[in-house]
Design a protein around this motif. Sequence first.
Motif, PDB file in Angstrom:
ATOM      1  N   CYS A 320      13.216   1.524 -11.474  1.00  0.00           N
ATOM      2  CA  CYS A 320      13.131   0.056 -11.429  1.00  0.00           C
ATOM      3  C   CYS A 320      13.753  -0.454 -10.135  1.00  0.00           C
ATOM      4  N   LEU A 321      13.206  -1.534  -9.634  1.00  0.00           N
ATOM      5  CA  LEU A 321      13.807  -2.262  -8.515  1.00  0.00           C
ATOM      6  C   LEU A 321      14.127  -3.668  -9.000  1.00  0.00           C
ATOM      7  N   LEU A 322      15.356  -4.083  -8.793  1.00  0.00           N
ATOM      8  CA  LEU A 322      15.805  -5.397  -9.257  1.00  0.00           C
ATOM      9  C   LEU A 322      16.191  -6.246  -8.057  1.00  0.00           C
ATOM     10  N   SER A 387      10.754  -4.828 -10.975  1.00  0.00           N
ATOM     11  CA  SER A 387       9.524  -4.023 -10.954  1.00  0.00           C
ATOM     12  C   SER A 387       9.785  -2.689 -11.631  1.00  0.00           C
ATOM     13  N   ILE A 388       8.759  -2.172 -12.313  1.00  0.00           N
ATOM     14  CA  ILE A 388       8.924  -0.966 -13.129  1.00  0.00           C
ATOM     15  C   ILE A 388       7.817   0.033 -12.820  1.00  0.00           C
ATOM     16  N   SER A 389       8.211   1.263 -12.546  1.00  0.00           N
ATOM     17  CA  SER A 389       7.229   2.326 -12.275  1.00  0.00           C
ATOM     18  C   SER A 389       6.686   2.894 -13.583  1.00  0.00           C
ATOM     19  N   LYS A 390       5.750   3.825 -13.487  1.00  0.00           N
ATOM     20  CA  LYS A 390       5.309   4.603 -14.646  1.00  0.00           C
ATOM     21  C   LYS A 390       6.326   5.722 -14.876  1.00  0.00           C
ATOM     22  N   GLU A 391       6.213   6.400 -16.007  1.00  0.00           N
ATOM     23  CA  GLU A 391       7.063   7.570 -16.263  1.00  0.00           C
ATOM     24  C   GLU A 391       6.682   8.692 -15.302  1.00  0.00           C
ATOM     25  N   HIS A 392       7.690   9.379 -14.795  1.00  0.00           N
ATOM     26  CA  HIS A 392       7.448  10.510 -13.904  1.00  0.00           C
ATOM     27  C   HIS A 392       8.459  11.615 -14.192  1.00  0.00           C
ATOM     28  N   ALA A 404       7.416   1.550  -7.903  1.00  0.00           N
ATOM     29  CA  ALA A 404       8.291   0.401  -8.154  1.00  0.00           C
ATOM     30  C   ALA A 404       8.337  -0.511  -6.925  1.00  0.00           C
ATOM     31  N   LYS A 405       8.371   0.103  -5.754  1.00  0.00           N
ATOM     32  CA  LYS A 405       8.404  -0.673  -4.507  1.00  0.00           C
ATOM     33  C   LYS A 405       7.111  -1.463  -4.322  1.00  0.00           C
ATOM     34  N   PHE A 406       5.985  -0.815  -4.636  1.00  0.00           N
ATOM     35  CA  PHE A 406       4.701  -1.501  -4.518  1.00  0.00           C
ATOM     36  C   PHE A 406       4.611  -2.646  -5.523  1.00  0.00           C
ATOM     37  N   ALA A 407       4.984  -2.362  -6.784  1.00  0.00           N
ATOM     38  CA  ALA A 407       4.924  -3.390  -7.827  1.00  0.00           C
ATOM     39  C   ALA A 407       5.799  -4.598  -7.448  1.00  0.00           C
ATOM     40  N   TYR A 408       6.972  -4.320  -6.867  1.00  0.00           N
ATOM     41  CA  TYR A 408       7.868  -5.400  -6.444  1.00  0.00           C
ATOM     42  C   TYR A 408       7.191  -6.270  -5.390  1.00  0.00           C
ATOM     43  N   SER A 409       6.459  -5.643  -4.490  1.00  0.00           N
ATOM     44  CA  SER A 409       5.800  -6.396  -3.416  1.00  0.00           C
ATOM     45  C   SER A 409       4.642  -7.242  -3.930  1.00  0.00           C
ATOM     46  N   CYS A 410       4.171  -6.956  -5.176  1.00  0.00           N
ATOM     47  CA  CYS A 410       3.055  -7.715  -5.754  1.00  0.00           C
ATOM     48  C   CYS A 410       3.510  -9.006  -6.424  1.00  0.00           C
ATOM     49  N   GLN A 411       4.819  -9.227  -6.479  1.00  0.00           N
ATOM     50  CA  GLN A 411       5.340 -10.372  -7.226  1.00  0.00           C
ATOM     51  C   GLN A 411       4.779 -11.694  -6.727  1.00  0.00           C
ATOM     52  N   GLU A 412       4.598 -11.806  -5.421  1.00  0.00           N
ATOM     53  CA  GLU A 412       4.124 -13.068  -4.852  1.00  0.00           C
ATOM     54  C   GLU A 412       2.759 -13.442  -5.412  1.00  0.00           C
ATOM     55  N   LEU A 413       1.929 -12.425  -5.649  1.00  0.00           N
ATOM     56  CA  LEU A 413       0.603 -12.687  -6.200  1.00  0.00           C
ATOM     57  C   LEU A 413       0.627 -12.794  -7.727  1.00  0.00           C
ATOM     58  N   MET A 414       1.397 -11.917  -8.370  1.00  0.00           N
ATOM     59  CA  MET A 414       1.361 -11.835  -9.829  1.00  0.00           C
ATOM     60  C   MET A 414       2.221 -12.887 -10.512  1.00  0.00           C
ATOM     61  N   GLU A 436       3.857  -0.787  -0.020  1.00  0.00           N
ATOM     62  CA  GLU A 436       3.856  -2.217  -0.247  1.00  0.00           C
ATOM     63  C   GLU A 436       2.421  -2.731  -0.245  1.00  0.00           C
ATOM     64  N   LEU A 437       2.260  -3.956  -0.722  1.00  0.00           N
ATOM     65  CA  LEU A 437       0.946  -4.571  -0.779  1.00  0.00           C
ATOM     66  C   LEU A 437       0.573  -5.091   0.609  1.00  0.00           C
ATOM     67  N   ALA A 438      -0.664  -4.790   1.016  1.00  0.00           N
ATOM     68  CA  ALA A 438      -1.124  -5.185   2.352  1.00  0.00           C
ATOM     69  C   ALA A 438      -1.530  -6.658   2.324  1.00  0.00           C
ATOM     70  N   TYR A 439      -0.554  -7.533   2.348  1.00  0.00           N
ATOM     71  CA  TYR A 439      -0.819  -8.970   2.181  1.00  0.00           C
ATOM     72  C   TYR A 439      -1.716  -9.538   3.289  1.00  0.00           C
ATOM     73  N   SER A 440      -1.473  -9.146   4.507  1.00  0.00           N
ATOM     74  CA  SER A 440      -2.262  -9.713   5.615  1.00  0.00           C
ATOM     75  C   SER A 440      -3.731  -9.330   5.469  1.00  0.00           C
ATOM     76  N   PHE A 441      -3.998  -8.084   5.082  1.00  0.00           N
ATOM     77  CA  PHE A 441      -5.386  -7.646   4.897  1.00  0.00           C
ATOM     78  C   PHE A 441      -6.029  -8.368   3.711  1.00  0.00           C
ATOM     79  N   ILE A 442      -5.263  -8.471   2.600  1.00  0.00           N
ATOM     80  CA  ILE A 442      -5.779  -9.132   1.398  1.00  0.00           C
ATOM     81  C   ILE A 442      -6.118 -10.589   1.696  1.00  0.00           C
ATOM     82  N   ARG A 443      -5.232 -11.264   2.398  1.00  0.00           N
ATOM     83  CA  ARG A 443      -5.457 -12.673   2.702  1.00  0.00           C
ATOM     84  C   ARG A 443      -6.683 -12.833   3.583  1.00  0.00           C
TER      85      ARG A 443
END
Length: 531
Positions: A320-322, A387-392, A404-414, A436-443
Amino acid sequence: MFPKLKELLSLIELSKMKVLAGKSGLSNEVKSVTIMDNPDIIYWMEENELLLTNGFFLKEYTATQIIQFIDELVKKKSAALFIKFKRFIVAFPKEVLDYAEAIGFPIVEVPIEMSWTDVSEPVNRYLNEKQFYFLHQAMDLRNDMLKLLLSGGTLDELCDLTAESLDNELAIYDLKMKQIAASKNFNQSLFLTTHRSKKTLHRYTLPLDELIKYEHYSVATTKEIFFLLPINYEKDVWGYIILETSISKPLIYADLSKTEQMAALAAVELSKINELKKIEKKYYTEFITHLVMGEIKTIEEIFQRGKQLGRTMYEKYIVCLLEHSKSHQLEEIVDSLRLTFTPKTLVKECLYLEKDDRYLLLFPIIQGEAASYPKLYDRLSKEGILSISKEHSVLEIPSAYKEAKFAYSCQELMQNNQIFFEKTGVLQLFFTAESELAYSFIRSYYDDLIQPLVDYDDLKNTELVKTLQMYVNNDLNIYHTAQHLYIHENTLRSRIRRIEAITSKDLQKVHDLFQVMLGLYLYKFYSRKSS
């Protein structure tokens, strides 16, 4: 440390004295003796001083004036008044003795044949013997303390030894009020509850002698008092000795003297412990960093290094990332969980570290506790974005960290305080090398494909985006889409042609249709964010 008045009156030399009033004050401590026949000397008297007088200055006093004089003695916290009658004053009026009895101030008659030397000499001798006894007792305790620590004794054992000598329970706490050591019967829960309330916390200064000159804090309940005595080392406060006593059993000088000796030795031990903690924290930080970065290649090495740090390692973990909390440090959050969250094993075995301005937490997967994890996430997300990862597996913690790092970066959208990697769906297509989420490309992708339709709807007051969504949801079926939109099929076909012209996409081609569907998926996030 000082004898009580009734002890002195039990001396053979003072056996002929008679207590006339104030018997309830016989437990007053006597610190010194002074002889006075001048009323002005009261201004120089000290606390717990025994006053001897012939009553010369009292011979012209009325009963009311004598009572006023007694009140002055009480204000000075005088131990008692020893007086010789018959020479200057025959006796005290009954109302004076009744008053002294009522307020518990001892008045003692000294036989006329006794000189003041006959009184002061045995009293001073007993005071010195008592002082010597307590100093000797304190030295014995200090020697026992040193012997204990030099033989490898623990701070818990030091607390037990001191508590036995004081007949008071005590404990050692650090500056964050986390217990380091305690005597066996110290009431930790009562102390923490009382201390956290802060309602009865106040600065408290005892009438200390020359050996002990520092301020204390005390926290009181209706029956218990906890004194917080600072542990000083090299001009810094390293923690506190918490001394537990009761309102009915006040501390005496000897108690504080012994506690001060313990504080000095505890400071040295704490300095050693702090140095060891620094080393342990360095290796602990390195271990988690190596674990997360994938620098440990075998399960055997992971479990071995965990064991060396006193950690039980598990087969599987969730990472988890808090969000960096504004109100609580990471250790405070984990300590709070360990005190209040059940099952305790789940948080007890948590590995944690502050990393990249976020709190990194690794929770083991414990069989039979699946229902506990959502409750844990709810608790943590009250502190901030989580943010929470899957079990590993433990070897795949680097992958879990990336999730977890990627999920955390999605917060702005989600737009959610809890972001699970497994719920990021199609956004995982935009997973960058930095996890991380490629925000510039997505936008850019969204602006090129969907934003023109949004702008057209705003300008022309049309419903092209809604039409496109319904058309895709109905599997490109013209009839069903027209029915849902309550429009004619030809109107729908006209709208579709307009959409294809604006987007430059042919919705009958799979490749183009996939790009449009991806754009509509992003529209859900951007439309929610803008609203």
